[in-house]
Write a protein that holds these residues in place. Structure first.
Motif, PDB file in Angstrom:
ATOM      1  N   GLU A 118       0.827  -1.196   0.000  1.00  0.00           N
ATOM      2  CA  GLU A 118       0.000   0.000   0.000  1.00  0.00           C
ATOM      3  C   GLU A 118       0.866   1.252   0.000  1.00  0.00           C
ATOM      4  OE1 GLU A 118      -3.241   1.971  -0.668  1.00  0.00           O
ATOM      5  OE2 GLU A 118      -3.191  -0.214  -0.518  1.00  0.00           O
ATOM      6  N   ARG A 119       2.011   1.202   0.705  1.00  0.00           N
ATOM      7  CA  ARG A 119       2.936   2.336   0.694  1.00  0.00           C
ATOM      8  C   ARG A 119       3.515   2.552  -0.699  1.00  0.00           C
ATOM      9  NH1 ARG A 119       4.328   0.098   5.739  1.00  0.00           N
ATOM     10  NH2 ARG A 119       6.153  -0.954   4.869  1.00  0.00           N
ATOM     11  N   VAL A 120       3.777   1.467  -1.402  1.00  0.00           N
ATOM     12  CA  VAL A 120       4.255   1.580  -2.782  1.00  0.00           C
ATOM     13  C   VAL A 120       3.205   2.259  -3.644  1.00  0.00           C
ATOM     14  CG1 VAL A 120       4.863   0.266  -4.855  1.00  0.00           C
ATOM     15  CG2 VAL A 120       5.815  -0.393  -2.647  1.00  0.00           C
ATOM     16  N   ARG A 121       1.952   1.882  -3.456  1.00  0.00           N
ATOM     17  CA  ARG A 121       0.872   2.482  -4.238  1.00  0.00           C
ATOM     18  C   ARG A 121       0.733   3.968  -3.942  1.00  0.00           C
ATOM     19  NH1 ARG A 121      -3.325  -2.640  -3.511  1.00  0.00           N
ATOM     20  NH2 ARG A 121      -2.609  -3.785  -5.357  1.00  0.00           N
ATOM     21  N   GLU A 122       0.888   4.341  -2.668  1.00  0.00           N
ATOM     22  CA  GLU A 122       0.826   5.757  -2.302  1.00  0.00           C
ATOM     23  C   GLU A 122       1.963   6.537  -2.942  1.00  0.00           C
ATOM     24  OE1 GLU A 122       0.839   5.776   1.916  1.00  0.00           O
ATOM     25  OE2 GLU A 122      -1.226   5.040   2.119  1.00  0.00           O
ATOM     26  N   ALA A 123       3.171   5.947  -2.932  1.00  0.00           N
ATOM     27  CA  ALA A 123       4.321   6.610  -3.558  1.00  0.00           C
ATOM     28  C   ALA A 123       4.108   6.767  -5.056  1.00  0.00           C
ATOM     29  CB  ALA A 123       5.598   5.819  -3.290  1.00  0.00           C
ATOM     30  N   HIS A 124       3.532   5.734  -5.680  1.00  0.00           N
ATOM     31  CA  HIS A 124       3.270   5.784  -7.116  1.00  0.00           C
ATOM     32  C   HIS A 124       2.301   6.916  -7.443  1.00  0.00           C
ATOM     33  CE1 HIS A 124       1.014   4.601 -10.774  1.00  0.00           C
ATOM     34  NE2 HIS A 124       2.203   4.229 -11.212  1.00  0.00           N
ATOM     35  N   ALA A 125       1.223   7.030  -6.664  1.00  0.00           N
ATOM     36  CA  ALA A 125       0.235   8.089  -6.903  1.00  0.00           C
ATOM     37  C   ALA A 125       0.858   9.468  -6.709  1.00  0.00           C
ATOM     38  CB  ALA A 125      -0.963   7.909  -5.969  1.00  0.00           C
ATOM     39  N   ALA A 126       1.708   9.604  -5.678  1.00  0.00           N
ATOM     40  CA  ALA A 126       2.351  10.897  -5.424  1.00  0.00           C
ATOM     41  C   ALA A 126       3.314  11.261  -6.547  1.00  0.00           C
ATOM     42  CB  ALA A 126       3.094  10.852  -4.092  1.00  0.00           C
ATOM     43  N   LEU A 127       4.064  10.294  -7.044  1.00  0.00           N
ATOM     44  CA  LEU A 127       5.002  10.547  -8.147  1.00  0.00           C
ATOM     45  C   LEU A 127       4.247  10.955  -9.410  1.00  0.00           C
ATOM     46  CD1 LEU A 127       7.490   7.581  -7.649  1.00  0.00           C
ATOM     47  CD2 LEU A 127       8.086   9.995  -7.541  1.00  0.00           C
ATOM     48  N   ARG A 128       3.145  10.274  -9.712  1.00  0.00           N
ATOM     49  CA  ARG A 128       2.369  10.611 -10.903  1.00  0.00           C
ATOM     50  C   ARG A 128       1.808  12.024 -10.797  1.00  0.00           C
ATOM     51  NH1 ARG A 128       2.613   7.234 -15.385  1.00  0.00           N
ATOM     52  NH2 ARG A 128       1.361   8.973 -16.121  1.00  0.00           N
ATOM     53  N   SER A 169      -5.888   5.700  -4.860  1.00  0.00           N
ATOM     54  CA  SER A 169      -5.538   6.090  -3.495  1.00  0.00           C
ATOM     55  C   SER A 169      -6.759   6.466  -2.676  1.00  0.00           C
ATOM     56  CB  SER A 169      -4.538   7.252  -3.514  1.00  0.00           C
ATOM     57  OG  SER A 169      -5.140   8.435  -4.007  1.00  0.00           O
ATOM     58  N   GLY A 170      -7.939   6.426  -3.311  1.00  0.00           N
ATOM     59  CA  GLY A 170      -9.183   6.628  -2.583  1.00  0.00           C
ATOM     60  C   GLY A 170      -9.700   8.050  -2.535  1.00  0.00           C
ATOM     61  N   VAL A 171      -9.115   8.963  -3.323  1.00  0.00           N
ATOM     62  CA  VAL A 171      -9.548  10.358  -3.255  1.00  0.00           C
ATOM     63  C   VAL A 171     -10.732  10.603  -4.190  1.00  0.00           C
ATOM     64  CG1 VAL A 171      -7.200  11.071  -2.718  1.00  0.00           C
ATOM     65  CG2 VAL A 171      -8.001  11.185  -5.081  1.00  0.00           C
ATOM     66  N   THR A 172     -11.436  11.691  -3.953  1.00  0.00           N
ATOM     67  CA  THR A 172     -12.548  12.092  -4.806  1.00  0.00           C
ATOM     68  C   THR A 172     -12.022  12.734  -6.092  1.00  0.00           C
ATOM     69  OG1 THR A 172     -12.671  14.299  -3.837  1.00  0.00           O
ATOM     70  CG2 THR A 172     -13.944  12.545  -2.759  1.00  0.00           C
ATOM     71  N   ASN A 173     -12.933  12.935  -7.036  1.00  0.00           N
ATOM     72  CA  ASN A 173     -12.540  13.612  -8.273  1.00  0.00           C
ATOM     73  C   ASN A 173     -12.040  15.024  -8.000  1.00  0.00           C
ATOM     74  OD1 ASN A 173     -13.241  11.392  -9.814  1.00  0.00           O
ATOM     75  ND2 ASN A 173     -15.279  12.149 -10.313  1.00  0.00           N
ATOM     76  N   ALA A 174     -12.646  15.690  -7.021  1.00  0.00           N
ATOM     77  CA  ALA A 174     -12.241  17.056  -6.694  1.00  0.00           C
ATOM     78  C   ALA A 174     -10.821  17.093  -6.150  1.00  0.00           C
ATOM     79  CB  ALA A 174     -13.211  17.663  -5.681  1.00  0.00           C
ATOM     80  N   VAL A 175     -10.481  16.159  -5.279  1.00  0.00           N
ATOM     81  CA  VAL A 175      -9.124  16.103  -4.725  1.00  0.00           C
ATOM     82  C   VAL A 175      -8.129  15.721  -5.811  1.00  0.00           C
ATOM     83  CG1 VAL A 175      -7.607  14.931  -3.077  1.00  0.00           C
ATOM     84  CG2 VAL A 175      -9.919  15.602  -2.401  1.00  0.00           C
TER      85      VAL A 175
END
Length: 277
Positions: free
Chosen positions: A171-181, A229-235
């Motif tokens: 899950e931490r890898v997925r969070e890092a991936h989303a942040a990098l993108r 990562s579970g965020v809304t479209n607005a976020v």
């Protein structure tokens, strides 16, 4: 350093354009030292200021570094508010009224931006406000670069966690991936941007997977990474610097390509196709 140089150069150009100041210059605090190296010049007539090392506490810029706040003088060479170690360089360029604004990131001064006139007259609040806005632009660029560098190091560090054995690690890898993108489109330096996207590819690649048989556009992957990562479209829109309707459009397009009907199905399909970790 290339990212910062590009951002400082752009900030100086904007400062001159918005204020009409004939001269602007600036640079970063050198690593491990309490001095600013002037690296970027805009509107100068001589090389006198290039590579000038301004020590904290000395001159106008050094005072701005030491106090961590903007400083200005109406006539540099005779001002009693500053010390005069750099009078020769300032005089060679013919500068009189000068302001210096520190670039501060996480309470640490990282650089200084200067604006100057060749006449002795007060620099008003509008000019000071524009200089402070230019400094904020550089600060944001440095924050983005710092975050990108940190995430990139984390992406390259250590072995890839097992997808099934350690859910928290993955899950931490997925969070890092989303942040990098989310960060990559905001990086001005193309080499660093490509390295970030390359790291995203390393994080997302599944050696045992079937390969990427579905072609997704980069922005579609960016949106899916945020959705995962579970965020809304607005976020997601805020993170990516896009409009909410644009995010929805990319999401609909990705779902159509992946043959899915819901956000959750799209994320699962993108992971199976090797686009997301």
């Amino acid at each position: 350093m290339a990212v910062a140089a590009v951002e400082i150069r752009g900030a100086l150009t904007r400062l001159r354009h918005t204020t009409g100041l004939p001269v602007a210059f600036g640079g970063l605090v050198e690593t491990g030292r309490r001095q600013v190296r002037i690296s970027e010049l805009s509107g100068t007539a001589t090389p006198a200021l290039r590579a000038l090392a301004v020590t904290s506490g000395n001159g106008l810029g050094g005072k701005a570094v030491a106090l961590s706040r903007p400083c200005a003088v109406t006539d540099y060479s005779v001002s009693r508010q500053i010390s005069h170690e750099y009078d020769a360089a300032v005089a060679a360029e013919g500068l009189r009224s000068v302001l210096a604004v520190p670039v501060v990131v996480r309470r640490r001064v990282r650089g200084v931006l200067y604006g100057a006139l060749r006449t002795a007259q007060p620099l008003g609040d509008r000019t000071l406000g524009a200089a402070m806005a230019a400094a904020r632009d550089v600060e944001q660029a440095l924050v983005v670069r710092d975050e990108a560098t940190s995430l990139l190091a984390a992406a390259h560090a250590g072995p890839e966690p097992e997808r099934t054995a350690d859910g928290a690690a993955w899950e931490r890898v997925r969070e890092a991936h989303a942040a990098l993108r989310a960060l990559a489109p905001r990086i001005a330096d193309p080499a660093l941007r490509e390295e970030l996207l390359g790291a995203c590819g390393l994080l997302a690649a599944d050696p045992a997977g079937p390969g990427r048989r579905v072609a997704l556009a980069p922005r579609e992957v960016d949106v899916l990474a945020c959705v995962a990562s579970g965020v809304t479209n607005a976020v997601a829109a805020e993170r990516l610097g896009l409009g909410v309707e644009t995010v929805k459009g990319y999401l609909r397009s990705a779902m159509r390509k992946l043959g899915t009907r819901t956000r959750g199905e799209a994320v699962v399909a993108a992971r199976r196709a090797g686009w997301l970790p």
